[in-house]
Design a protein around this motif. Structure first.
Motif, PDB file in Angstrom:
ATOM      1  N   LEU A   1      91.738  96.161 105.844  1.00  0.00           N
ATOM      2  CA  LEU A   1      92.762  96.022 104.803  1.00  0.00           C
ATOM      3  C   LEU A   1      92.447  96.815 103.537  1.00  0.00           C
ATOM      4  O   LEU A   1      93.360  97.410 102.948  1.00  0.00           O
ATOM      5  N   PRO A   2      91.189  96.886 103.071  1.00  0.00           N
ATOM      6  CA  PRO A   2      90.914  97.640 101.846  1.00  0.00           C
ATOM      7  C   PRO A   2      91.194  99.141 101.962  1.00  0.00           C
ATOM      8  O   PRO A   2      91.307  99.828 100.938  1.00  0.00           O
ATOM      9  N   ASP A   3      91.329  99.653 103.195  1.00  0.00           N
ATOM     10  CA  ASP A   3      91.568 101.085 103.385  1.00  0.00           C
ATOM     11  C   ASP A   3      93.041 101.459 103.321  1.00  0.00           C
ATOM     12  O   ASP A   3      93.380 102.640 103.348  1.00  0.00           O
ATOM     13  N   ILE A   4      93.909 100.476 103.251  1.00  0.00           N
ATOM     14  CA  ILE A   4      95.354 100.749 103.202  1.00  0.00           C
ATOM     15  C   ILE A   4      95.754 101.149 101.789  1.00  0.00           C
ATOM     16  O   ILE A   4      95.444 100.445 100.829  1.00  0.00           O
ATOM     17  N   THR A   5      96.445 102.273 101.672  1.00  0.00           N
ATOM     18  CA  THR A   5      96.886 102.761 100.362  1.00  0.00           C
ATOM     19  C   THR A   5      98.392 102.655 100.176  1.00  0.00           C
ATOM     20  O   THR A   5      98.882 102.753  99.053  1.00  0.00           O
ATOM     21  N   ALA A   6      99.139 102.464 101.252  1.00  0.00           N
ATOM     22  CA  ALA A   6     100.604 102.421 101.168  1.00  0.00           C
ATOM     23  C   ALA A   6     101.075 101.142 100.488  1.00  0.00           C
ATOM     24  O   ALA A   6     100.474 100.074 100.639  1.00  0.00           O
ATOM     25  N   ARG A   7     102.146 101.244  99.733  1.00  0.00           N
ATOM     26  CA  ARG A   7     102.808 100.063  99.166  1.00  0.00           C
ATOM     27  C   ARG A   7     103.314  99.207 100.316  1.00  0.00           C
ATOM     28  O   ARG A   7     103.979  99.702 101.221  1.00  0.00           O
ATOM     29  N   THR A   8     102.986  97.899 100.271  1.00  0.00           N
ATOM     30  CA  THR A   8     103.174  97.047 101.452  1.00  0.00           C
ATOM     31  C   THR A   8     103.986  95.805 101.124  1.00  0.00           C
ATOM     32  O   THR A   8     103.810  95.185 100.075  1.00  0.00           O
ATOM     33  N   LEU A   9     104.854  95.433 102.073  1.00  0.00           N
ATOM     34  CA  LEU A   9     105.606  94.187 102.014  1.00  0.00           C
ATOM     35  C   LEU A   9     105.342  93.416 103.295  1.00  0.00           C
ATOM     36  O   LEU A   9     105.426  93.974 104.395  1.00  0.00           O
ATOM     37  N   ALA A  10     105.018  92.133 103.181  1.00  0.00           N
ATOM     38  CA  ALA A  10     104.830  91.253 104.339  1.00  0.00           C
ATOM     39  C   ALA A  10     105.988  90.262 104.397  1.00  0.00           C
ATOM     40  O   ALA A  10     106.230  89.536 103.427  1.00  0.00           O
ATOM     41  N   VAL A  11     106.704  90.234 105.519  1.00  0.00           N
ATOM     42  CA  VAL A  11     107.847  89.335 105.676  1.00  0.00           C
ATOM     43  C   VAL A  11     107.621  88.443 106.888  1.00  0.00           C
ATOM     44  O   VAL A  11     106.802  88.740 107.759  1.00  0.00           O
ATOM     45  N   CYS A  12     108.375  87.350 106.951  1.00  0.00           N
ATOM     46  CA  CYS A  12     108.256  86.434 108.079  1.00  0.00           C
ATOM     47  C   CYS A  12     109.533  85.612 108.194  1.00  0.00           C
ATOM     48  O   CYS A  12     110.274  85.447 107.210  1.00  0.00           O
ATOM     49  N   ALA A  13     109.773  85.114 109.394  1.00  0.00           N
ATOM     50  CA  ALA A  13     110.903  84.212 109.624  1.00  0.00           C
ATOM     51  C   ALA A  13     110.468  82.775 109.363  1.00  0.00           C
ATOM     52  O   ALA A  13     109.324  82.411 109.626  1.00  0.00           O
ATOM     53  N   PRO A  14     111.369  81.932 108.865  1.00  0.00           N
ATOM     54  CA  PRO A  14     110.991  80.547 108.558  1.00  0.00           C
ATOM     55  C   PRO A  14     110.618  79.724 109.786  1.00  0.00           C
ATOM     56  O   PRO A  14     109.883  78.746 109.669  1.00  0.00           O
ATOM     57  N   GLY A  15     111.098  80.130 110.963  1.00  0.00           N
ATOM     58  CA  GLY A  15     110.791  79.378 112.168  1.00  0.00           C
ATOM     59  C   GLY A  15     109.560  79.858 112.901  1.00  0.00           C
ATOM     60  O   GLY A  15     109.193  79.289 113.933  1.00  0.00           O
ATOM     61  N   ASP A  16     108.913  80.883 112.393  1.00  0.00           N
ATOM     62  CA  ASP A  16     107.771  81.485 113.085  1.00  0.00           C
ATOM     63  C   ASP A  16     106.492  80.726 112.729  1.00  0.00           C
ATOM     64  O   ASP A  16     105.787  81.082 111.789  1.00  0.00           O
ATOM     65  N   HIS A  17     106.183  79.704 113.513  1.00  0.00           N
ATOM     66  CA  HIS A  17     105.017  78.866 113.205  1.00  0.00           C
ATOM     67  C   HIS A  17     103.702  79.532 113.567  1.00  0.00           C
ATOM     68  O   HIS A  17     102.624  79.013 113.250  1.00  0.00           O
ATOM     69  N   TYR A  18     103.752  80.700 114.197  1.00  0.00           N
ATOM     70  CA  TYR A  18     102.527  81.442 114.489  1.00  0.00           C
ATOM     71  C   TYR A  18     102.026  82.179 113.241  1.00  0.00           C
ATOM     72  O   TYR A  18     100.833  82.171 112.946  1.00  0.00           O
ATOM     73  N   SER A  19     102.936  82.834 112.526  1.00  0.00           N
ATOM     74  CA  SER A  19     102.532  83.713 111.429  1.00  0.00           C
ATOM     75  C   SER A  19     102.817  83.167 110.035  1.00  0.00           C
ATOM     76  O   SER A  19     102.099  83.504 109.089  1.00  0.00           O
ATOM     77  N   LEU A  20     103.839  82.334 109.896  1.00  0.00           N
ATOM     78  CA  LEU A  20     104.224  81.874 108.563  1.00  0.00           C
ATOM     79  C   LEU A  20     103.113  81.114 107.834  1.00  0.00           C
ATOM     80  O   LEU A  20     102.921  81.334 106.627  1.00  0.00           O
ATOM     81  N   PRO A  21     102.343  80.226 108.493  1.00  0.00           N
ATOM     82  CA  PRO A  21     101.327  79.467 107.746  1.00  0.00           C
ATOM     83  C   PRO A  21     100.287  80.339 107.051  1.00  0.00           C
ATOM     84  O   PRO A  21      99.710  79.924 106.030  1.00  0.00           O
ATOM     85  N   ALA A  22     100.028  81.532 107.569  1.00  0.00           N
ATOM     86  CA  ALA A  22      98.993  82.394 106.976  1.00  0.00           C
ATOM     87  C   ALA A  22      99.577  83.506 106.117  1.00  0.00           C
ATOM     88  O   ALA A  22      98.831  84.368 105.649  1.00  0.00           O
ATOM     89  N   LEU A  23     100.897  83.495 105.882  1.00  0.00           N
ATOM     90  CA  LEU A  23     101.538  84.598 105.173  1.00  0.00           C
ATOM     91  C   LEU A  23     100.949  84.828 103.794  1.00  0.00           C
ATOM     92  O   LEU A  23     100.624  85.960 103.427  1.00  0.00           O
ATOM     93  N   GLU A  24     100.779  83.776 103.017  1.00  0.00           N
ATOM     94  CA  GLU A  24     100.286  83.947 101.645  1.00  0.00           C
ATOM     95  C   GLU A  24      98.815  84.343 101.627  1.00  0.00           C
ATOM     96  O   GLU A  24      98.400  85.154 100.786  1.00  0.00           O
ATOM     97  N   ARG A  25      98.001  83.807 102.532  1.00  0.00           N
ATOM     98  CA  ARG A  25      96.591  84.220 102.604  1.00  0.00           C
ATOM     99  C   ARG A  25      96.483  85.688 103.013  1.00  0.00           C
ATOM    100  O   ARG A  25      95.645  86.433 102.492  1.00  0.00           O
ATOM    101  N   PHE A  26      97.331  86.084 103.944  1.00  0.00           N
ATOM    102  CA  PHE A  26      97.366  87.482 104.373  1.00  0.00           C
ATOM    103  C   PHE A  26      97.740  88.385 103.204  1.00  0.00           C
ATOM    104  O   PHE A  26      97.083  89.397 102.942  1.00  0.00           O
TER     105      PHE A  26
END
Length: 266
Positions: free
Chosen positions: A204-229
């Motif tokens: 992650l520290p090597d990424i230089t591009a401006r980044t947006l992380a999005v998620c669906a409200p029903g996605d219980h696989y990825s949504l819980p870690a969205l803010e930590r990510f």
């Protein structure tokens, strides 16, 4: 939409594009990477919408769809090797990058490598793979593995494993999932395994591009870690107004709108 192949160190890689062709006027290219065990068809309704303003390209990840299926273990690094071969073969000197689920993890590795060549990065429902996730990888249930049976009941089992991700009336999208998964049934779980092994936090520290992380409200696989990510990456987040794991298929208009707005602001 136009289909094509490029040669790579692994064999031929398949892609589909919409919008301005190479060498023609148009917006900067946008490369879209799908989740596993899917194919470019995850973006079948998104491509023409993004292609209205860009050269929109969706590739089949190495080992999936109509791309080459080499022997040996899959890894995020190998998926990214193939994606890098594709962008070089297509002459994409600078491009926007979009990835969904496993495609988002591949996009992380690709953006970390190519840095300023990536004009913007949009990560959709991308798992946050840290030391804890790697340590507990062996404890996680298989997502799509089924054992083939002579009576074909494994087909219904596979359908039902994903049925809860799709609303009533979205069976066409679930049919596309089934086609993609059955194409790689003997290795259907390997994309998920590759994600859990990936040393994302070190890249992650090597990424230089401006980044947006999005998620669906029903996605219980990825949504819980969205803010930590997002905190680890230092990026903005957005929860879309609906959808589940197959977000690009369920809300293609909303998904494309987010892509277009993000690429325009880069």
């Amino acid at each position: 939409m136009r289909k094509g192949y490029v040669s790579s160190g692994f064999g031929q890689l398949h892609y589909v594009e919409s919008g301005a062709a190479a060498g023609q006027p148009g917006g900067e290219p946008v490369l879209l990477l799908h989740q596993t065990p899917r194919s470019w068809t995850e973006y079948v309704d998104v491509l023409p919408l993004v292609g209205a303003e860009h050269r929109a390209i969706a590739m089949d990840t190495l080992g999936f769809g109509a791309s080459a299926k080499p022997e040996g273990p899959h890894s995020i690094e190998r998926f990214a090797d193939a994606a890098e071969d594709l962008v070089d073969a297509l002459g994409l000197d600078r491009f926007h990058l979009v990835g969904h689920h496993t495609g988002g993890v591949i996009a992380v590795e690709l953006a970390a490598r190519l840095q300023d060549r990536v004009a913007s990065l949009l990560l959709s429902a991308t798992p946050f793979v840290d030391e804890e996730k790697r340590r507990t990888a062996g404890e996680r249930k298989q997502v799509d593995h089924v054992d083939p049976r002579p009576d074909g009941t494994h087909l219904l089992e596979l359908w039902n494993r994903r049925r809860g991700f799709y609303a009533e009336g979205e069976e066409a999208a679930l049919n596309r999932f089934m086609i993609d998964a059955l194409t790689v049934l003997d290795r259907v779980e390997e994309g998920h395994v590759a994600v859990r092994r990936y040393e994302m936090d070190r890249r992650l520290p090597d990424i230089t591009a401006r980044t947006l992380a999005v998620c669906a409200p029903g996605d219980h696989y990825s949504l819980p870690a969205l803010e930590r990510f997002a905190a680890a990456l230092g990026c903005e987040t957005r929860v879309l107004p609906g959808g589940h794991v197959p977000l690009p298929e369920q809300l293609p208009g909303e998904f494309a709108k987010v892509v277009l707005a993000w690429t325009a602001s880069a």
